[in-house]
Design a protein around this motif. Structure first.
Motif, PDB file in Angstrom:
ATOM      1  N   THR A  41       0.920  -1.007   0.159  1.00 44.20           N
ATOM      2  CA  THR A  41       0.195  -0.008  -0.124  1.00 44.20           C
ATOM      3  C   THR A  41       0.856   1.364   0.229  1.00 44.20           C
ATOM      4  O   THR A  41       2.045   1.301   0.421  1.00 44.20           O
ATOM      5  N   THR A  43      -0.837   4.252   0.755  1.00 40.87           N
ATOM      6  CA  THR A  43      -1.716   5.356   1.522  1.00 40.87           C
ATOM      7  C   THR A  43      -1.587   5.185   2.928  1.00 40.87           C
ATOM      8  O   THR A  43      -1.228   3.858   3.474  1.00 40.87           O
ATOM      9  N   ALA A  44      -1.393   6.101   3.650  1.00 41.90           N
ATOM     10  CA  ALA A  44      -1.147   6.413   5.084  1.00 41.90           C
ATOM     11  C   ALA A  44      -2.508   5.650   5.808  1.00 41.90           C
ATOM     12  O   ALA A  44      -2.193   4.751   6.739  1.00 41.90           O
ATOM     13  N   GLU A  45      -3.480   5.604   5.308  1.00 39.56           N
ATOM     14  CA  GLU A  45      -4.863   4.970   6.214  1.00 39.56           C
ATOM     15  C   GLU A  45      -4.464   3.334   5.824  1.00 39.56           C
ATOM     16  O   GLU A  45      -4.628   2.627   7.033  1.00 39.56           O
ATOM     17  N   GLU A  46      -4.032   2.790   4.768  1.00 42.84           N
ATOM     18  CA  GLU A  46      -3.896   1.407   4.542  1.00 42.84           C
ATOM     19  C   GLU A  46      -2.630   1.207   5.553  1.00 42.84           C
ATOM     20  O   GLU A  46      -2.748  -0.225   6.095  1.00 42.84           O
ATOM     21  N   ARG A  47      -1.529   2.026   5.459  1.00 44.98           N
ATOM     22  CA  ARG A  47      -0.442   1.347   6.309  1.00 44.98           C
ATOM     23  C   ARG A  47      -0.917   1.255   7.686  1.00 44.98           C
ATOM     24  O   ARG A  47      -0.395   0.446   8.251  1.00 44.98           O
ATOM     25  N   ASN A  48      -1.714   2.153   8.292  1.00 48.22           N
ATOM     26  CA  ASN A  48      -2.252   2.269   9.395  1.00 48.22           C
ATOM     27  C   ASN A  48      -3.043   0.796   9.770  1.00 48.22           C
ATOM     28  O   ASN A  48      -3.017   0.350  10.889  1.00 48.22           O
ATOM     29  N   LYS A  49      -3.712   0.805   8.842  1.00 47.11           N
ATOM     30  CA  LYS A  49      -4.500  -0.692   9.007  1.00 47.11           C
ATOM     31  C   LYS A  49      -3.558  -1.863   9.118  1.00 47.11           C
ATOM     32  O   LYS A  49      -3.905  -2.809   9.969  1.00 47.11           O
ATOM     33  N   LYS A  52      -1.801  -2.136  12.669  1.00 48.67           N
ATOM     34  CA  LYS A  52      -2.487  -2.140  13.705  1.00 48.67           C
ATOM     35  C   LYS A  52      -2.543  -3.717  13.936  1.00 48.67           C
ATOM     36  O   LYS A  52      -2.548  -3.864  15.390  1.00 48.67           O
TER      37      LYS A  52
END
Length: 192
Positions: A41, A43-49, A52
C-alpha cells in the motif's frame, strides 16, 4: 481479518519509484521462500490498518491463554544471528513447556517474547524465569544485548555485569554523583 499465520510487516522508504522497486523485489523473494498474500500500500490509511496488527499483538497474544499473565522480555542480537536466536528461543520455550509467542524488529535484531503464565503456579513461574535467563545469556553470547528496548530495571540487572563488565561500576559511580540519596528510580539498575 488477517489470517492466523506468521506475519511479516515491512516499510520501505525513498522515492516513489525506489519504494515500488523495493516492494516488488521483496515480494518476489518472499514468494520464492514460500510466502503468500503479499500486499502493498502507498496510503497512510492502509499502512495504519496493516500496522494495527502489530500494535494489537499484546492483546491478541493474551487470548491464546485466557487468564494467563503475560511476562514481556526482549533481547537484541546481530542481524546475522537473528534466525538462530529466534529458533533457539522457540525450542527453549517448547522444552520448558511454555507458551511464549515471539515478535521482532528484524531490521535491528530485536525480538520480544510474551511468556504466558499462571502466576499462582510456582513451577511455571520458575520455568518462565529460566526462559528469560536463557534469552539474556544467549543474546550476550551472540555478542548482542540482554535488552533491546525495555531497559535493565530490575529483572535484567544480573546480566548487566555479564554484558558490560567493569563499565557497570563507572555507571554506578556516575549515578551516585547525581543521586547520592538514591531517591531517583530507587532499586532499579544499581542497587546500593
Amino acid at each position: 481479518d488477517l489470517p492466523e499465520t506468521p506475519l511479516l510487516l515491512l516499510e520501505f522508504h525513498g522515492s516513489d519509484n525506489a519504494v515500488v522497486e523495493q516492494a516488488e523485489m521483496f515480494g518476489s523473494i518472499a514468494e520464492d521462500a514460500g510466502g503468500f498474500d503479499f500486499a502493498t500500500t502507498g496510503t497512510a490509511e492502509e499502512r495504519n490498518k496493516l500496522w494495527k496488527a502489530r500494535h494489537d499483538l499484546y492483546w491478541a497474544t493474551l487470548q491464546l491463554r485466557p487468564g494467563a499473565h503475560g511476562i514481556s522480555t526482549d533481547v537484541c542480537v546481530p542481524i546475522s544471528r537473528l534466525a538462530e536466536a529466534v529458533t533457539g528461543a522457540q525450542a527453549k520455550a517448547a522444552a520448558l513447556g511454555l507458551l511464549a509467542p515471539i515478535v521482532g524488529h528484524v531490521g535491528d535484531g530485536n525480538f520480544h517474547s510474551l511468556v504466558l503464565i499462571d502466576l499462582s503456579d510456582a513451577d511455571e513461574v520458575a520455568r518462565a524465569e529460566e526462559f528469560t535467563a536463557y534469552l539474556a545469556d544467549e543474546a550476550i553470547a551472540m555478542e548482542g544485548t540482554c535488552t533491546g528496548e525495555h531497559g535493565i530495571g530490575q529483572g535484567k540487572m544480573p546480566y548487566l555485569v555479564k554484558e558490560l563488565g567493569a563499565a557497570v561500576e563507572f555507571m554506578a559511580a556516575i549515578k551516585d554523583a547525581f543521586d547520592p540519596l538514591g531517591i531517583m528510580n530507587p532499586g532499579k539498575i544499581f542497587k546500593r
